[in-house]
Design a protein around this motif. Structure first.
Motif, PDB file in Angstrom:
ATOM      1  N   PHE A  82       0.833  -1.208   0.000  1.00  0.00           N
ATOM      2  CA  PHE A  82       0.000   0.000   0.000  1.00  0.00           C
ATOM      3  C   PHE A  82       0.868   1.257   0.000  1.00  0.00           C
ATOM      4  CE2 PHE A  82      -3.594  -2.702   1.414  1.00  0.00           C
ATOM      5  CZ  PHE A  82      -4.581  -2.180   0.583  1.00  0.00           C
ATOM      6  N   HIS A  83       1.945   1.220   0.787  1.00  0.00           N
ATOM      7  CA  HIS A  83       2.836   2.384   0.864  1.00  0.00           C
ATOM      8  C   HIS A  83       3.419   2.734  -0.509  1.00  0.00           C
ATOM      9  CE1 HIS A  83       5.875   5.158   2.350  1.00  0.00           C
ATOM     10  NE2 HIS A  83       6.806   4.452   1.730  1.00  0.00           N
ATOM     11  N   HIS A  84       3.731   1.701  -1.292  1.00  0.00           N
ATOM     12  CA  HIS A  84       4.321   1.927  -2.616  1.00  0.00           C
ATOM     13  C   HIS A  84       3.257   1.963  -3.709  1.00  0.00           C
ATOM     14  CE1 HIS A  84       8.519   1.743  -1.371  1.00  0.00           C
ATOM     15  NE2 HIS A  84       8.195   0.733  -0.587  1.00  0.00           N
ATOM     16  N   GLN A  85       1.998   2.075  -3.305  1.00  0.00           N
ATOM     17  CA  GLN A  85       0.868   2.261  -4.220  1.00  0.00           C
ATOM     18  C   GLN A  85       0.769   1.149  -5.260  1.00  0.00           C
ATOM     19  OE1 GLN A  85       1.764   6.327  -5.517  1.00  0.00           O
ATOM     20  NE2 GLN A  85       0.246   7.109  -4.065  1.00  0.00           N
ATOM     21  N   ASP A  87      -1.027  -1.458  -7.343  1.00  0.00           N
ATOM     22  CA  ASP A  87      -2.418  -1.630  -7.771  1.00  0.00           C
ATOM     23  C   ASP A  87      -2.639  -3.078  -8.202  1.00  0.00           C
ATOM     24  OD1 ASP A  87      -1.344  -1.919 -10.336  1.00  0.00           O
ATOM     25  OD2 ASP A  87      -1.700   0.177 -10.871  1.00  0.00           O
ATOM     26  N   SER A  90      -0.113  -4.930 -10.386  1.00  0.00           N
ATOM     27  CA  SER A  90       1.245  -5.087  -9.878  1.00  0.00           C
ATOM     28  C   SER A  90       1.621  -6.566  -9.802  1.00  0.00           C
ATOM     29  CB  SER A  90       1.371  -4.446  -8.489  1.00  0.00           C
ATOM     30  OG  SER A  90       1.165  -3.045  -8.565  1.00  0.00           O
ATOM     31  N   LYS A 112      -5.852  -6.701  -2.460  1.00  0.00           N
ATOM     32  CA  LYS A 112      -6.832  -6.163  -3.412  1.00  0.00           C
ATOM     33  C   LYS A 112      -7.503  -7.285  -4.220  1.00  0.00           C
ATOM     34  CE  LYS A 112      -4.945  -1.519  -3.637  1.00  0.00           C
ATOM     35  NZ  LYS A 112      -4.541  -0.370  -4.471  1.00  0.00           N
TER      36      LYS A 112
END
Length: 357
Positions: A82-85, A87, A90, A112
């Motif tokens: 989450f910190h490195h976004q 999605d 990924s 996710k």
């Protein structure tokens, strides 16, 4: 490079670097991350990055060892994603042994509602045990792999060059997995590999391919472990319990070491049930014992019984086990009693003279 094709991914063995780059490119990922533990970050990651020429968006590190195959460690990895976004497009590359592969696959499968992952197992055990079958998960309440899912990776890449980072003890632990494959399904292979005075001289490409093809045959028949795939649990009912109690001692066992002990004890139980012949039991015991050069403790029988009773393979109050009908033939869903487990543990004590240690 050898390649074993499965239904929706492949296992590549050998010089796998171009193939790894192709899989990453083919999946058109938005970002990709490499999961390591402290050991693989030091000993494997530099070579992995140099040879693959990949430039991940982040390296995510977890602590090394079975103790950390927990929901808390999952939370750490999820937080990093989450910190490195990260999605849903990924990719997570799991570079490490069984803990990294199991936990990383579980994290990817739940982040996710699921992102793609690639397994790059760095130990012989993880290459043989986790490359085929899509089992990912974590330990919970002291029970191994109590939480998990079936989820196949996008690909698996096996690089025997990582063996130079492994101790002889780790190699023997992995070798136990191949011995198990041979015992349940391939008697000629058992005769070929049961005695190996110099493991490091093994022709690894051929060895890995033979062993993994056994697992492939079994998994493709029964991907969700409703029947024949339970054969792969041979040695695990007692072995997992011995491994779990060792986690809380100064004599922690490697997974393959515990399974070796489990295979000996469960072979004895098969003999007492009239499944294995006496000469087969002697062959298995003598051959497997040559790989048991580590200390272990099975004195706390009550704890072993409680762990066995909590095994995820059980049904109702029945303790179900995979035993051998003979070398190269398995018998799944064999009900065993606590008395029979105790007899198997007593057999281990006798073989390794534990009462006089």
């Amino acid at each position: 490079m050898k390649q074993i094709a499965l239904q929706d991914y492949s296992v590549s063995i050998g010089n796998m670097w171009a193939g790894l780059q192709n899989v990453v490119d083919f999946n058109s990922v938005s970002k990709y991350f490499v999961l390591v533990d402290a050991m693989t970050r030091e000993y494997c990651l530099p070579e992995f990055l140099a040879l693959s020429r990949l430039e991940p968006d982040a390296i995510i590190e977890i602590q090394a060892g079975e103790h950390f195959k927990t929901i808390d460690t999952c939370q750490h990895v999820w937080n990093e994603l989450f910190h490195h976004q990260a999605d849903r497009n990924s990719l997570l590359i799991n570079l490490g042994g069984g803990v990294v592969g199991d936990l990383g696959g579980f994290v990817a499968s739940t982040y996710k509602r699921g992102i793609k992952f690639i397994q790059v197992p760095t130990t012989l055990l993880s290459q043989l045990d986790a490359s085929i079958g899509g089992k990912v998960g974590i330990d919970f309440l002291g029970l191994k792999n109590a939480l998990g899912v079936f989820k196949n990776p996008s690909a698996v890449f096996i690089y025997p060059g990582f063996y130079k980072t492994l101790s002889d003890r780790q190699l023997k632990s992995g070798y136990a997995e191949a011995l198990k494959h041979a015992l349940i399904a391939d008697k000629p292979m058992w005769e070929e590999i049961k005695i190996n005075g110099d493991i490091r001289s093994t022709d690894w490409i051929s060895f890995l391919e033979k062993s993994l093809l056994i697992k492939k045959r079994i998994v493709e028949i029964d991907p969700l472990e409703k029947g024949p795939r339970k054969a792969l649990n041979f040695g695990h009912t007692i072995g997992h319990a011995i491994e779990s109690i060792a986690l809380d001692t100064d004599a922690t066992l490697l997974h393959g070491e515990a399974v070796l002990l489990g295979m000996i004890a469960e072979s004895y139980i098969a003999f007492t049930k009239g499944l294995l012949k006496e000469e087969e039991l002697a062959d298995i015991t003598t051959s497997l014992s040559t790989f048991v050069d580590f200390e272990f403790d099975i004195e706390n029988r009550d704890l072993i019984y409680n762990l066995v009773k909590g095994d995820k393979k059980n049904e109702g109050n029945k303790i179900l086990c995979t035993l051998l009908n003979s070398i190269g033939q398995y018998a799944i869903n064999q009900e065993i009693s606590l008395e029979e487990i105790n007899a198997g543990l007593n057999y281990l004590e006798e073989q390794f003279d534990l009462k006089n240690v």
